[in-house]
Write a protein that holds these residues in place. Structure first.
Motif, PDB file in Angstrom:
ATOM      1  N   ARG A   1       0.842  -1.212   0.000  1.00 31.89           N
ATOM      2  CA  ARG A   1       0.000   0.000   0.000  1.00 31.89           C
ATOM      3  C   ARG A   1       0.866   1.247   0.000  1.00 31.89           C
ATOM      4  NH1 ARG A   1      -3.293  -2.956   3.571  1.00 31.89           N
ATOM      5  NH2 ARG A   1      -2.366  -1.931   5.385  1.00 31.89           N
ATOM      6  N   TRP A   2       1.927   1.253   0.781  1.00 32.34           N
ATOM      7  CA  TRP A   2       2.825   2.410   0.820  1.00 32.34           C
ATOM      8  C   TRP A   2       3.417   2.668  -0.563  1.00 32.34           C
ATOM      9  CZ3 TRP A   2       3.978   6.458   3.718  1.00 32.34           C
ATOM     10  CH2 TRP A   2       5.179   7.140   3.479  1.00 32.34           C
ATOM     11  N   ASP A   3       3.889   1.613  -1.202  1.00 34.95           N
ATOM     12  CA  ASP A   3       4.474   1.761  -2.542  1.00 34.95           C
ATOM     13  C   ASP A   3       3.437   2.267  -3.538  1.00 34.95           C
ATOM     14  OD1 ASP A   3       6.917   0.875  -1.610  1.00 34.95           O
ATOM     15  OD2 ASP A   3       6.627  -1.202  -2.278  1.00 34.95           O
ATOM     16  N   PHE A   4       2.192   1.794  -3.393  1.00 38.54           N
ATOM     17  CA  PHE A   4       1.126   2.236  -4.290  1.00 38.54           C
ATOM     18  C   PHE A   4       0.931   3.744  -4.177  1.00 38.54           C
ATOM     19  CE2 PHE A   4      -3.334   3.483  -4.783  1.00 38.54           C
ATOM     20  CZ  PHE A   4      -3.625   2.998  -6.057  1.00 38.54           C
ATOM     21  N   TRP A   5       0.858   4.258  -2.937  1.00 44.94           N
ATOM     22  CA  TRP A   5       0.595   5.686  -2.764  1.00 44.94           C
ATOM     23  C   TRP A   5       1.814   6.548  -3.059  1.00 44.94           C
ATOM     24  CZ3 TRP A   5      -3.855   7.413  -3.384  1.00 44.94           C
ATOM     25  CH2 TRP A   5      -4.979   6.683  -2.972  1.00 44.94           C
ATOM     26  N   VAL A   6       3.004   6.038  -2.796  1.00 46.60           N
ATOM     27  CA  VAL A   6       4.211   6.770  -3.187  1.00 46.60           C
ATOM     28  C   VAL A   6       4.221   6.960  -4.699  1.00 46.60           C
ATOM     29  CG1 VAL A   6       6.722   6.606  -3.401  1.00 46.60           C
ATOM     30  CG2 VAL A   6       5.627   6.113  -1.214  1.00 46.60           C
ATOM     31  N   ASP A   7       3.858   5.910  -5.425  1.00 46.46           N
ATOM     32  CA  ASP A   7       3.843   5.981  -6.886  1.00 46.46           C
ATOM     33  C   ASP A   7       2.756   6.933  -7.386  1.00 46.46           C
ATOM     34  OD1 ASP A   7       4.724   4.955  -9.557  1.00 46.46           O
ATOM     35  OD2 ASP A   7       2.656   4.234  -9.622  1.00 46.46           O
ATOM     36  N   GLU A   8       1.568   6.891  -6.782  1.00 46.62           N
ATOM     37  CA  GLU A   8       0.466   7.759  -7.212  1.00 46.62           C
ATOM     38  C   GLU A   8       0.748   9.224  -6.898  1.00 46.62           C
ATOM     39  OE1 GLU A   8      -2.185   7.306  -8.926  1.00 46.62           O
ATOM     40  OE2 GLU A   8      -2.382   5.131  -9.036  1.00 46.62           O
ATOM     41  N   LEU A   9       1.204   9.491  -5.683  1.00 41.96           N
ATOM     42  CA  LEU A   9       1.337  10.876  -5.227  1.00 41.96           C
ATOM     43  C   LEU A   9       2.576  11.581  -5.772  1.00 41.96           C
ATOM     44  CD1 LEU A   9       0.176  10.476  -1.520  1.00 41.96           C
ATOM     45  CD2 LEU A   9      -1.157  11.283  -3.478  1.00 41.96           C
ATOM     46  N   LYS A  10       3.492  10.832  -6.368  1.00 41.17           N
ATOM     47  CA  LYS A  10       4.676  11.474  -6.948  1.00 41.17           C
ATOM     48  C   LYS A  10       4.298  12.406  -8.093  1.00 41.17           C
ATOM     49  CE  LYS A  10       6.109   8.181 -10.559  1.00 41.17           C
ATOM     50  NZ  LYS A  10       4.773   7.593 -10.748  1.00 41.17           N
ATOM     51  N   ASP A  11       3.113  12.195  -8.694  1.00 40.34           N
ATOM     52  CA  ASP A  11       2.673  13.017  -9.822  1.00 40.34           C
ATOM     53  C   ASP A  11       1.958  14.297  -9.393  1.00 40.34           C
ATOM     54  OD1 ASP A  11       3.622  11.156 -11.688  1.00 40.34           O
ATOM     55  OD2 ASP A  11       1.772   9.993 -11.598  1.00 40.34           O
ATOM     56  N   CYS A  12       1.690  14.448  -8.102  1.00 43.85           N
ATOM     57  CA  CYS A  12       0.968  15.633  -7.606  1.00 43.85           C
ATOM     58  C   CYS A  12       1.761  16.899  -7.918  1.00 43.85           C
ATOM     59  CB  CYS A  12       0.741  15.503  -6.103  1.00 43.85           C
ATOM     60  SG  CYS A  12      -0.011  16.964  -5.346  1.00 43.85           S
ATOM     61  N   ILE A  13       1.076  17.899  -8.465  1.00 42.73           N
ATOM     62  CA  ILE A  13       1.739  19.162  -8.807  1.00 42.73           C
ATOM     63  C   ILE A  13       1.375  20.275  -7.823  1.00 42.73           C
ATOM     64  CG2 ILE A  13       1.947  18.585 -11.253  1.00 42.73           C
ATOM     65  CD1 ILE A  13      -0.538  20.317 -11.772  1.00 42.73           C
ATOM     66  N   LYS A  14       0.747  19.917  -6.716  1.00 42.74           N
ATOM     67  CA  LYS A  14       0.379  20.882  -5.675  1.00 42.74           C
ATOM     68  C   LYS A  14      -0.478  22.030  -6.223  1.00 42.74           C
ATOM     69  CE  LYS A  14       2.669  19.474  -1.881  1.00 42.74           C
ATOM     70  NZ  LYS A  14       3.830  20.253  -1.420  1.00 42.74           N
ATOM     71  N   CYS A  15      -1.424  21.728  -7.093  1.00 40.14           N
ATOM     72  CA  CYS A  15      -2.321  22.772  -7.610  1.00 40.14           C
ATOM     73  C   CYS A  15      -3.444  23.060  -6.615  1.00 40.14           C
ATOM     74  CB  CYS A  15      -2.903  22.350  -8.957  1.00 40.14           C
ATOM     75  SG  CYS A  15      -4.030  20.927  -8.875  1.00 40.14           S
TER      76      CYS A  15
ATOM     77  N   GLN B   1       8.305  13.832  -0.409  1.00 33.49           N
ATOM     78  CA  GLN B   1       7.976  14.056   0.994  1.00 33.49           C
ATOM     79  C   GLN B   1       6.880  15.095   1.145  1.00 33.49           C
ATOM     80  OE1 GLN B   1      11.296  14.954   3.577  1.00 33.49           O
ATOM     81  NE2 GLN B   1       9.960  15.892   5.129  1.00 33.49           N
ATOM     82  N   GLY B   2       7.021  16.222   0.422  1.00 33.60           N
ATOM     83  CA  GLY B   2       6.024  17.286   0.531  1.00 33.60           C
ATOM     84  C   GLY B   2       4.658  16.839   0.060  1.00 33.60           C
ATOM     85  N   ASN B   3       4.617  16.091  -1.033  1.00 32.28           N
ATOM     86  CA  ASN B   3       3.344  15.587  -1.544  1.00 32.28           C
ATOM     87  C   ASN B   3       2.679  14.665  -0.537  1.00 32.28           C
ATOM     88  OD1 ASN B   3       4.005  16.958  -3.836  1.00 32.28           O
ATOM     89  ND2 ASN B   3       4.214  15.171  -5.158  1.00 32.28           N
ATOM     90  N   MET B   4       3.466  13.757   0.039  1.00 31.47           N
ATOM     91  CA  MET B   4       2.925  12.806   1.004  1.00 31.47           C
ATOM     92  C   MET B   4       2.411  13.540   2.249  1.00 31.47           C
ATOM     93  SD  MET B   4       2.316   9.562   1.358  1.00 31.47           S
ATOM     94  CE  MET B   4       3.413   8.735   0.194  1.00 31.47           C
ATOM     95  N   GLU B   5       3.166  14.519   2.731  1.00 28.30           N
ATOM     96  CA  GLU B   5       2.740  15.267   3.916  1.00 28.30           C
ATOM     97  C   GLU B   5       1.422  15.988   3.660  1.00 28.30           C
ATOM     98  OE1 GLU B   5       6.035  17.774   4.837  1.00 28.30           O
ATOM     99  OE2 GLU B   5       7.016  16.264   6.081  1.00 28.30           O
ATOM    100  N   TRP B   6       1.303  16.622   2.490  1.00 29.45           N
ATOM    101  CA  TRP B   6       0.077  17.355   2.168  1.00 29.45           C
ATOM    102  C   TRP B   6      -1.126  16.431   2.128  1.00 29.45           C
ATOM    103  CZ3 TRP B   6      -3.588  20.570   1.859  1.00 29.45           C
ATOM    104  CH2 TRP B   6      -4.538  20.560   0.840  1.00 29.45           C
ATOM    105  N   HIS B   7      -1.010  15.312   1.462  1.00 28.73           N
ATOM    106  CA  HIS B   7      -2.173  14.439   1.294  1.00 28.73           C
ATOM    107  C   HIS B   7      -2.519  13.678   2.576  1.00 28.73           C
ATOM    108  CE1 HIS B   7      -2.982  15.264  -2.882  1.00 28.73           C
ATOM    109  NE2 HIS B   7      -1.686  15.204  -3.124  1.00 28.73           N
ATOM    110  N   ILE B   8      -1.525  13.364   3.390  1.00 24.41           N
ATOM    111  CA  ILE B   8      -1.827  12.745   4.685  1.00 24.41           C
ATOM    112  C   ILE B   8      -2.539  13.750   5.584  1.00 24.41           C
ATOM    113  CG2 ILE B   8      -0.804  11.872   6.818  1.00 24.41           C
ATOM    114  CD1 ILE B   8       1.305  10.472   5.115  1.00 24.41           C
ATOM    115  N   MET B   9      -2.029  14.984   5.611  1.00 29.12           N
ATOM    116  CA  MET B   9      -2.671  16.015   6.431  1.00 29.12           C
ATOM    117  C   MET B   9      -4.118  16.243   5.997  1.00 29.12           C
ATOM    118  SD  MET B   9      -1.778  20.071   6.777  1.00 29.12           S
ATOM    119  CE  MET B   9      -2.562  20.422   5.197  1.00 29.12           C
ATOM    120  N   ARG B  10      -4.334  16.369   4.689  1.00 31.81           N
ATOM    121  CA  ARG B  10      -5.687  16.619   4.188  1.00 31.81           C
ATOM    122  C   ARG B  10      -6.609  15.439   4.490  1.00 31.81           C
ATOM    123  NH1 ARG B  10      -8.633  15.641  -0.383  1.00 31.81           N
ATOM    124  NH2 ARG B  10     -10.317  17.148  -0.687  1.00 31.81           N
TER     125      ARG B  10
END
Length: 267
Positions: free
Chosen positions: A146-160, A192-201
């Motif tokens: 599961r961790w690998d799945f979300w790391v792979d998905e969230l790496k594409d986040c552009i923080k829009c 790291q920043g992407n993961m922190e943002w989505h976990i917080m949200r």
């Protein structure tokens, strides 16, 4: 649709509502939001199964709330959003009339939170749909998978922050991600920043999300963000027996305590 247009025109003329939030079809045939105060605009309203966007987020805007008496077209998840926000005391001093359709395509006007509760109770059914099935697939994975799945998905986040903008439950006037002294979440689009943002949200939405799926729909990178809160909702319903958007008076699972609460969620 004609019935809705006539009813809204009548309410605007009588000043029972001063603003209407609904849907229209543009010249390309696309369904778009329609916000108006003129009775003559009511004839442009459309409302059918193609109207999927959750319009409740507009009610959080100060310039919209200023109208006080507002009509709004909502599907079932929209009604649940409205009820959840009423429970969070977002619309005190406002008169909101919700319009929806029943299973027989009959126009329903809901004037009070009790009427909305009753309508949801009669019409809500837990969906065994694509989102549910994908969450089950994630549940079947190991923690590492599961961790690998979300790391792979969230790496594409552009923080829009489109997910935040469309979410009816993200209504803070200033979000933590906009603070730079101290800076809680890195603004750069790195892992790291992407993961922190989505976990917080996700934690801010846990037990509050009504699964309207607007976050995933709005994401320009097609990240399935709705799976995160859908998973948290399942856990909170199983452990606390709470489901968001069902009652106008409801305790928030993560800020209330009962002696009979299970503790097996603590690892």
């Amino acid at each position: 649709m004609k019935e809705l247009s006539l009813r809204v025109e009548e309410l605007l003329n009588s000043q029972e509502i001063s603003l209407m939030i609904g849907y229209r079809r543009n010249i390309n045939g696309e369904i778009k939001p329609l916000i108006f105060s003129s009775p003559e605009m009511a004839e442009r309203l459309v409302f059918n199964s193609d109207c999927k966007q959750n319009l409740i987020a507009y009610l959080n805007k100060p310039e919209i709330k200023a109208f006080k008496n507002i009509g709004i077209a909502l599907n079932l998840t929209g009604l649940r959003s409205l009820l959840q926000l009423i429970a969070e005391k977002r619309f005190q001093g406002m008169n909101i009339i919700a319009f929806t359709f029943d299973n027989n395509a009959k126009l329903i006007q809901l004037n009070t939170s009790d009427e909305i509760e009753n309508f949801i109770e009669m019409n809500y059914k837990k969906q065994i749909d694509e989102v549910f099935n994908k969450v089950q697939q994630l549940n079947a994975m190991t923690r590492e998978e599961r961790w690998d799945f979300w790391v792979d998905e969230l790496k594409d986040c552009i923080k829009c922050y489109a997910c935040r903008s469309v979410c009816p439950m993200c209504y803070c006037e200033k979000c933590s991600v906009e603070c730079n002294n101290p800076q809680w979440v890195p603004t750069a689009t790195h892992g790291q920043g992407n993961m922190e943002w989505h976990i917080m949200r996700a934690m801010h939405l846990a037990g509050r999300c009504v699964e309207c799926n607007e976050c995933a729909r709005a994401c320009p990178m097609d990240i399935p963000l709705n799976l995160i809160t859908a998973k948290l909702n399942q856990d909170i319903e199983a452990d606390f027996g709470l489901l968001a958007g069902m009652k106008a008076k409801s305790d928030y699972a993560l800020s209330s305590y009962k002696f009979e609460d299970k503790e097996n969620f603590i690892r």
